[in-house]
Design an enzyme around this catalytic site. Structure first.
Site, PDB file in Angstrom:
ATOM      1  N   HIS A 231     -40.779   0.965 -92.078  1.00  0.00           N
ATOM      2  CA  HIS A 231     -39.521   1.677 -92.336  1.00  0.00           C
ATOM      3  C   HIS A 231     -38.371   0.693 -92.574  1.00  0.00           C
ATOM      4  O   HIS A 231     -37.632   0.798 -93.560  1.00  0.00           O
ATOM      5  CB  HIS A 231     -39.248   2.584 -91.124  1.00  0.00           C
ATOM      6  CG  HIS A 231     -37.921   3.283 -91.118  1.00  0.00           C
ATOM      7  ND1 HIS A 231     -37.803   4.637 -91.358  1.00  0.00           N
ATOM      8  CD2 HIS A 231     -36.654   2.842 -90.865  1.00  0.00           C
ATOM      9  CE1 HIS A 231     -36.522   4.989 -91.259  1.00  0.00           C
ATOM     10  NE2 HIS A 231     -35.807   3.906 -90.967  1.00  0.00           N
ATOM     11  N   GLU A 232     -38.240  -0.278 -91.684  1.00  0.00           N
ATOM     12  CA  GLU A 232     -37.094  -1.188 -91.781  1.00  0.00           C
ATOM     13  C   GLU A 232     -37.199  -2.101 -93.007  1.00  0.00           C
ATOM     14  O   GLU A 232     -36.186  -2.425 -93.640  1.00  0.00           O
ATOM     15  CB  GLU A 232     -36.962  -2.011 -90.496  1.00  0.00           C
ATOM     16  CG  GLU A 232     -36.705  -1.187 -89.232  1.00  0.00           C
ATOM     17  CD  GLU A 232     -35.435  -0.361 -89.288  1.00  0.00           C
ATOM     18  OE1 GLU A 232     -34.543  -0.654 -90.125  1.00  0.00           O
ATOM     19  OE2 GLU A 232     -35.332   0.617 -88.515  1.00  0.00           O
ATOM     20  N   VAL A 253     -33.316   8.308-104.861  1.00  0.00           N
ATOM     21  CA  VAL A 253     -34.688   8.301-105.362  1.00  0.00           C
ATOM     22  C   VAL A 253     -34.964   9.692-105.907  1.00  0.00           C
ATOM     23  O   VAL A 253     -34.670  10.689-105.248  1.00  0.00           O
ATOM     24  CB  VAL A 253     -35.691   7.948-104.244  1.00  0.00           C
ATOM     25  CG1 VAL A 253     -37.121   8.107-104.744  1.00  0.00           C
ATOM     26  CG2 VAL A 253     -35.444   6.520-103.759  1.00  0.00           C
ATOM     27  N   ASP A 291     -44.830   7.146 -85.508  1.00  0.00           N
ATOM     28  CA  ASP A 291     -45.673   6.254 -86.309  1.00  0.00           C
ATOM     29  C   ASP A 291     -46.898   6.974 -86.874  1.00  0.00           C
ATOM     30  O   ASP A 291     -47.306   6.733 -88.019  1.00  0.00           O
ATOM     31  CB  ASP A 291     -46.153   5.077 -85.449  1.00  0.00           C
ATOM     32  CG  ASP A 291     -45.101   3.972 -85.385  1.00  0.00           C
ATOM     33  OD1 ASP A 291     -43.944   4.231 -85.767  1.00  0.00           O
ATOM     34  OD2 ASP A 291     -45.453   2.852 -84.947  1.00  0.00           O
TER      35      ASP A 291
HETATM   36 ZN   LIG Z   1     -33.842   3.603 -90.969  1.00  0.00          ZN
END
Ligand SMILES: [Zn+2]
Length: 737
Positions: A231-232, A253, A291
């Site tokens: 994610h990061e 997007v 996750d």
């Molecule tokens: Zn974030």
């Protein structure tokens, strides 16, 4: 789009004043952006330029990268304050593995993507490698470990700067060539944050909580599959949160549905918001789900990331960070030794190796699954935080300018055993002894945390055990009139001492009836020089049986105090002088105590009578008599030296017989004291043992005076012998007519 992008940045400046929910995923990337926009007035413009360029690339109007698959060199800064934060090489590698699966759509859970979105999930053709050469061209493992005194970090970039050799974080490597990943302890439930393209080079990169880093080792559910970094790094490659960080916002997007806000946990699909029809793309890595419930990037996101690399991070495309260094001699270190070994530390050393620029060090308890890693620029290093009494092995790897050697064979050392002095208890004593209890004490022993105690009647087969955290213990439930022994064992933090030698005490005897007990050596109450416990048995009334005592005072100890107490019935007290004259009487009624005080300066002999009032006899209980003499005031302390001068004695029968005059002519007077009414037999015996006179007379209890007619005796020496029952008293006298 330009207008929208500026609006989005303006929105950021007004957001995120609240802290994030602790029990849900929390990414501080937007807060971090907000701080940077406020502190750097030029940042918004730079980000706009990158956005413009990216949009041109995506539209096909600008040159995109030409490499099919990009490999991004990664350096992992393991910043740790505790051993558990010093995550293993294996945990670091597991994060690289996750990234290489997720960004290449090789993740097994990609198959879970709902069919409606399956066609949009793509291989982003981005890979990652742990750097094999550092910015100076030297070989590296791509893992930099930094011990810090800082216990936790926030999203203020503190982890990205070494404020000293021992504090703060670790400085970034050249961010045009490397992706900097920091692993460390983050406060406030923060899982991680990234810096968007356009930010300062010195803070460029991604920060991840150590327990959300990778998928093996010290990871914690539900962030245990390495997706926080996925994610990061999406942010680092210019992706926004999928909900656009606004209500039904824009993530720039095109193939991600508009959605109202973040999803948490593991939402049921479809979750339709903002009239998005097909539902939130909550399984996208850029949502806030757990996750286990995020597993795709979209094609549009892939294009945006690719464009970000071309527009803002072109140096990555030509970085040599993933290219191993080759050539040159890089010897394996030999001559491993250890020194300065304590219970928790050791210094390990090795011989200088050819080609060495520095050394990588790994060590562990022999048999442990993982190594602890560190490094040194010299040929030794001090290790600390070790486990006592453990066998350690360590290996050294030479870091050369162009290569890494293999790790050496293991050197070994054994940490010291924690040895705390644990002395045997001593100074055993006892006090407060009764018929069933006693208090035992001892001196404090070095090392003691507490004490184990065992005691028994001497000769008994088994001990009784107890414990104490102080240096004494009150024992109860003991057997009377028994010799006890006890032993004390010192209990220390690392074991116990032997038991001490035995201390001894004897429990008191249970009183059964009363007997005369003279207690010159006992511990007496204040003021008492002699205490007497005696029986009441035989007291039958005022004129009946009595108890008599005699005592003698001496010069300097002439004042007298007599206390009769603990009375079972109505008893009285009378004091006589040696001539039989009553000096003082105490006759309180009932069972109150009796007391006589006589102040005098004359040393003398006294008689004391304890007697029961008519009918007040008690054959089983005891009274208590205390006699005290003094100089000017009665004594308040125990003075054994004075015992002989008082010497109070209970007397029974005839006492203090005196005869006079002597020599006598025709009449011999007898004075004596007797403790009960009796018929007395008086005999006079001459020098050759012949009885020359025999006479009976009646004596009254107390002092008696009688006379014998001796006018018929010849001149000479005689003996007067008087007898009551089996008590005989003899006095010598002379007849001289
Ligand atoms: Zn974030």
């Amino acid at each position: 789009m330009k207008k929208n992008y500026i609006a989005a940045l303006a929105l950021v400046l007004g957001m995120f004043t609240n802290t994030w929910a602790q029990s849900q995923r929390s990414c501080a990337t937007m807060q971090h952006l907000q701080m940077q926009l406020q502190s750097d007035p030029t940042l918004a413009a730079r980000m706009q330029q990158i956005e413009n360029k990216s949009q041109q690339i995506i539209a096909g109007n600008a040159q995109n990268r030409t490499t099919a698959v990009i490999v991004i060199p990664v350096v992992v800064h393991v910043v740790y304050n505790t051993a558990s934060q010093n995550i293993s090489d294996a945990q670091v590698q597991s994060q690289i593995d996750v990234l290489n699966e997720d960004f290449r759509k090789l993740n097994a859970d990609a198959s879970l993507t709902p069919s409606i979105y399956a066609g949009r999930a793509v291989d982003c053709q981005i890979q990652f490698c742990l750097a094999q050469r550092d910015p100076n061209g030297l070989a590296t493992t791509g893992i930099v470990r930094k011990s810090t005194s800082t216990t936790s970090f926030s999203s203020n970039d503190g982890i990205k700067t070494a404020t000293s050799a021992t504090a703060g974080g670790d400085n970034a490597w050249n961010s045009t060539q490397y992706l900097n990943l920091w692993s460390g302890n983050l406060s406030g439930g923060l899982l991680g944050y990234a810096q968007f393209p356009g930010g300062a080079a010195s803070t460029d990169g991604v920060v991840i909580l150590y327990s959300a880093f990778g998928r093996v080792g010290n990871v914690a559910v539900p962030y245990d599959k390495g997706r926080t970094a996925t994610h990061e790094i999406g942010h680092w490659l210019n992706l926004r949160h999928i909900w656009g960080d606004a209500n039904c916002g824009d993530d720039f997007v095109s193939d991600t549905p508009i959605q109202q806000t973040s999803n948490f946990g593991c939402p049921t699909f479809p979750h339709i918001t903002c009239s998005n029809g097909t539902g939130d793309m909550s399984m996208n890595y850029m949502d806030y789900t757990d996750d286990a419930c995020m597993y795709m990037f979209s094609s549009g996101q892939s294009s945006r990331m690719s464009a970000a690399i071309s527009s803002s991070r072109p140096g990555i495309l030509t970085s040599q960070g993933c290219v191993p260094v080759t050539g040159g001699t890089c010897a394996v270190p030999v001559g491993l030794t250890s020194s300065a070994i304590t219970t928790s530390s050791a210094t390990i050393s090795w011989g200088a190796a050819s080609g060495a620029g520095s050394y990588n060090v790994q060590y562990r308890i022999i048999g442990a699954a993982t190594w602890t890693s560190t490094s040194s620029t010299t040929t030794s290093i001090a290790l600390s935080g070790l486990t006592s009494a453990s066998n350690y092995e360590f290996q050294i790897q030479t870091v050369c300018s162009s290569a890494l050697s293999a790790f050496s064979g293991s050197g070994t050392f054994t940490t010291g055993t924690v040895s705390t002095t644990c002395n045997v208890a001593s100074g055993l004593s006892s006090s407060a002894i009764t018929t069933t209890s006693a208090t035992i004490s001892w001196s404090a022993a070095t090392g003691a945390v507490s004490y184990a105690i065992q005691y028994r009647i001497v000769g008994a087969a088994s001990w009784t055990s107890t414990t104490s955290t102080t240096t004494s213990k009150a024992l109860s439930g003991l057997t009377s009139a028994s010799n006890y022994e006890f032993q004390v064992q010192t209990v220390c933090s690392a074991g116990s001492s032997a038991f001490s030698a035995s201390g001894l005490f004897t429990t008191s005897t249970v009183a059964t009836g009363c007997s005369d007990i003279y207690e010159p050596n006992q511990t007496r109450t204040a003021g008492a020089l002699i205490s007497v416990n005696t029986t009441i048995s035989g007291l039958i009334g005022v004129s009946g049986d009595n108890d008599y005592y005699k005592f003698v005072t001496t010069s300097g100890l002439t004042n007298i105090k007599v206390i009769l107490d603990q009375l079972p019935a109505d008893y009285d007290l009378k004091l006589y002088n040696s001539s039989g004259t009553t000096l003082t009487t105490s006759q309180n009624g009932g069972t109150t105590s009796e007391q006589i005080i006589r102040n005098t300066t004359t040393a003398a002999t006294y008689y004391l009578r304890v007697y029961g009032y008519s009918g007040a006899n008690n054959a089983t209980s005891c009274y208590h008599l205390t006699v005290n003499t003094s100089g000017s005031t009665f004594r308040t302390t125990n003075q054994l030296a004075d015992e002989g001068s008082l010497n109070a004695l209970k007397i029974n029968g005839i006492d203090e017989l005196s005869v006079y005059p002597n020599p006598a002519t025709d009449k011999l007077n007898l004075n004596f004291f007797i403790t009960e009414n009796a018929t007395i037999t008086a005999n006079v015996i001459d020098m050759i043992g012949k009885t020359v006179m025999n006479q009976n007379f009646t004596a009254q209890e107390g002092f008696n005076q009688s006379a014998l007619d001796i006018s018929s005796l010849n001149n000479g020496i005689y003996f007067l012998r008087i007898q009551q029952n089996d008590q005989i008293v003899v006095k010598k006298f002379v007849v001289k007519h």
